[in-house]
Design a protein around this motif. Structure first.
Motif, PDB file in Angstrom:
ATOM      1  N   PHE A 280       0.893  -1.355  -0.124  1.00  6.10           N
ATOM      2  CA  PHE A 280       0.059   0.024  -0.022  1.00  6.10           C
ATOM      3  C   PHE A 280       0.809   1.128   0.052  1.00  6.10           C
ATOM      4  N   LEU A 281       2.021   1.149   0.860  1.00  4.31           N
ATOM      5  CA  LEU A 281       2.885   2.388   0.854  1.00  4.31           C
ATOM      6  C   LEU A 281       3.659   2.622  -0.516  1.00  4.31           C
ATOM      7  N   GLY A 282       3.792   1.316  -1.163  1.00  7.36           N
ATOM      8  CA  GLY A 282       4.441   1.568  -2.290  1.00  7.36           C
ATOM      9  C   GLY A 282       3.684   2.268  -3.397  1.00  7.36           C
ATOM     10  N   THR A 283       2.276   1.908  -3.325  1.00 10.73           N
ATOM     11  CA  THR A 283       1.498   2.529  -4.485  1.00 10.73           C
ATOM     12  C   THR A 283       1.472   3.798  -4.144  1.00 10.73           C
ATOM     13  N   LEU A 284       1.628   4.427  -2.953  1.00 11.90           N
ATOM     14  CA  LEU A 284       1.275   5.956  -2.869  1.00 11.90           C
ATOM     15  C   LEU A 284       2.820   6.522  -3.024  1.00 11.90           C
TER      16      LEU A 284
END
Length: 379
Positions: A280-284
C-alpha cells in the motif's frame, strides 16, 4: 482447477524472481542480516532499564555503627561501592555527573533513632536518568529502612501490619531487562523489515522499468502481490527464526516459555498483513525517498502504540481504540503471550483471528490501490 494451478505456478515463479532480486541487492541483504543478529544483541544489552553499578556518594556525618551498616548495605550489582565524600564536594560531584545518587546521613543519627525520634536522611537523585531515578530511589529507601529495622528489632520487617504481603515475580523472576529487550526487538524487526522489503520491491520494479515487463505478461495484480508477499515474507521469517533460536536463546540465554513453531506460524500470518501495508505504501510513493518517509511515518506509531514498548493500558482510550485497526497490536499481544508466558493456541486464537481479518482488509485495500497503479501505468 487448471486455472488455479496456473495461478499458483505464476506466483511461485514470480516469488523466485523476487528472491533472486533480493539476493542481488547487497544493501537490503546486509540490513536483514544485521537486523536479526547484531541489532538483536545491541538492543537487548545496550539499553538497560534496571540499576547496574549506579554510582552512589555518601556523606556520613554520624560515623556510628548504624550509619556504617547502612553504607555497607549498598554493593554491586545494583550500586557501585559507595564513595565517601563531604558536603562541600557533594554538589560539585552531582553537577559533574560523577554520582547518580547521594546520601547524606546527619550527625547523631543513631542516637536520635534509639531515642524514638525521626531524623531525616537526605537523598539527592540525578533525575536526568529517568529510567533509573525512580527505581534507585525505591531501592535506596527499602535498603535503608531494612537495615534500620534489623538493627533495632532484629528483623527487616518495618513494623506490624494487618496483612503479610508476599510478592512472587512470574515469567521473569530476576527482572532481567535483556529478556524483554531481545524478544521485543525480534518482534519489532519483523514489522519493520517486512514493510521495508515489500515496499522497496514494488518501488524497485517501477524505478527499473520492469513493472512494464510484468504488465505485458499474462499476470494478474493478485499474483504479483502474492509473489512479493511470500518471497519477502520467507526471507523475514527465516531471519526471525535465526534471531529467536540462535541470538535470543543461545547467545542472550533467554528462556522461551512457549512454542516456537506456534510463534512462527502466527508470524507468517502477520507477515501477510505487514506486507500488505508495505505494498500500500509502495503504491502511494513514487520513489525510494518518498517510500522511506512514508515508512517512517507508519512504522513509528505501529511500534510505539502497539504495546511492545509501553503497556496499551497506559495509553489514552482513543489511542487504544484506534490501534485495534492495526495488525501489529494483535501480533505483539499474542507474541508476548507465547514467548513470555507459554500461551497455547487456545489462548491466542482470538488475537490470531483478529490479526488475520485486519490483514485481509489491508490486503484488499492494497490490491485496489495496486490495480489502480497498474491501470495508470498502462495508460
Amino acid at each position: 482447477m487448471h486455472a488455479l494451478l496456473h495461478s499458483l505456478s505464476n506466483i511461485y515463479r514470480l516469488g523466485v524472481k523476487e528472491l533472486k532480486s533480493l539476493w542481488a541487492d547487497k544493501v537490503l541483504l546486509a540490513l536483514i542480516v544485521w537486523a536479526f543478529s547484531g541489532a538483536i544483541y545491541t538492543a537487548a544489552t545496550g539499553v538497560s532499564q534496571e540499576l547496574h553499578n549506579a554510582p552512589l556518594a555518601v556523606v556520613d556525618e554520624d560515623h556510628s555503627p548504624l550509619s556504617r551498616r547502612i553504607v555497607d548495605a549498598f554493593y554491586p550489582p545494583y550500586f557501585s561501592t559507595p564513595q565517601q565524600t563531604t558536603l562541600a564536594e557533594l554538589d560539585a560531584g552531582m553537577d559533574a555527573g560523577r554520582y547518580s545518587f547521594s546520601l547524606v546521613i546527619p550527625a547523631n543519627f543513631q542516637h536520635d533513632i534509639q531515642a524514638g525520634r525521626h531524623p531525616e536522611i537526605q537523598l539527592n537523585i540525578d533525575a536526568t536518568i529517568m529510567a533509573q531515578a525512580f527505581i534507585g530511589a525505591s531501592y535506596i529507601k527499602s535498603i535503608a529502612l531494612g537495615e534500620i529495622s534489623e538493627y533495632l528489632t532484629g528483623t527487616r520487617e518495618a513494623g506490624a501490619t494487618p496483612i503479610r504481603l508476599t510478592t512472587r515475580v512470574r515469567f521473569n523472576p530476576n527482572l532481567t531487562g535483556v529478556w524483554f529487550g531481545g524478544v521485543m526487538e525480534v518482534i519489532n524487526n519483523v514489522t519493520m523489515l517486512t514493510i521495508i522489503l515489500v515496499g522497496a520491491a514494488f518501488i524497485r520494479e517501477r524505478e527499473h522499468g520492469t513493472i512494464e515487463h510484468l504488465l505485458v505478461m499474462p499476470l494478474t495484480p493478485f499474483e504479483i502481490m502474492m509473489a512479493k508477499i511470500w518471497a519477502n515474507g520467507l526471507a523475514v521469517l527465516l531471519g526471525a527464526s535465526f534471531a529467536l533460536i540462535v541470538m535470543v536463546e543461545q547467545v542472550l540465554k533467554v528462556p522461551i516459555a512457549g512454542s516456537v513453531p506456534l510463534f512462527l506460524t502466527a508470524a507468517a500470518c502477520y507477515l501477510f498483513a505487514a506486507a500488505s501495508i508495505g505494498i500500500f505504501l509502495g503504491t502511494l510513493a513514487r520513489s525510494m525517498p518518498q517510500l522511506g518517509l512514508l515508512i517512517i511515518l507508519s512504522i513509528i506509531p505501529l511500534l510505539m502504540l502497539s504495546g511492545g514498548i509501553t503497556p496499551r493500558e497506559s495509553m489514552p482510550q482513543l489511542v487504544q481504540h484506534l490501534m485495534l485497526a492495526a495488525p501489529t497490536t494483535y501480533f505483539v499481544r499474542l507474541a508476548q503471550g507465547i514467548l513470555y508466558r507459554g500461551a497455547g493456541f487456545d489462548v491466542v486464537w482470538r488475537d490470531l483471528l483478529a490479526m488475520s481479518l485486519v490483514g485481509s482488509c489491508f490486503f484488499a485495500v492494497a490490491l485496489v490501490r495496486f490495480r489502480k497503479a497498474v491501470s495508470q501505468t498502462q495508460i
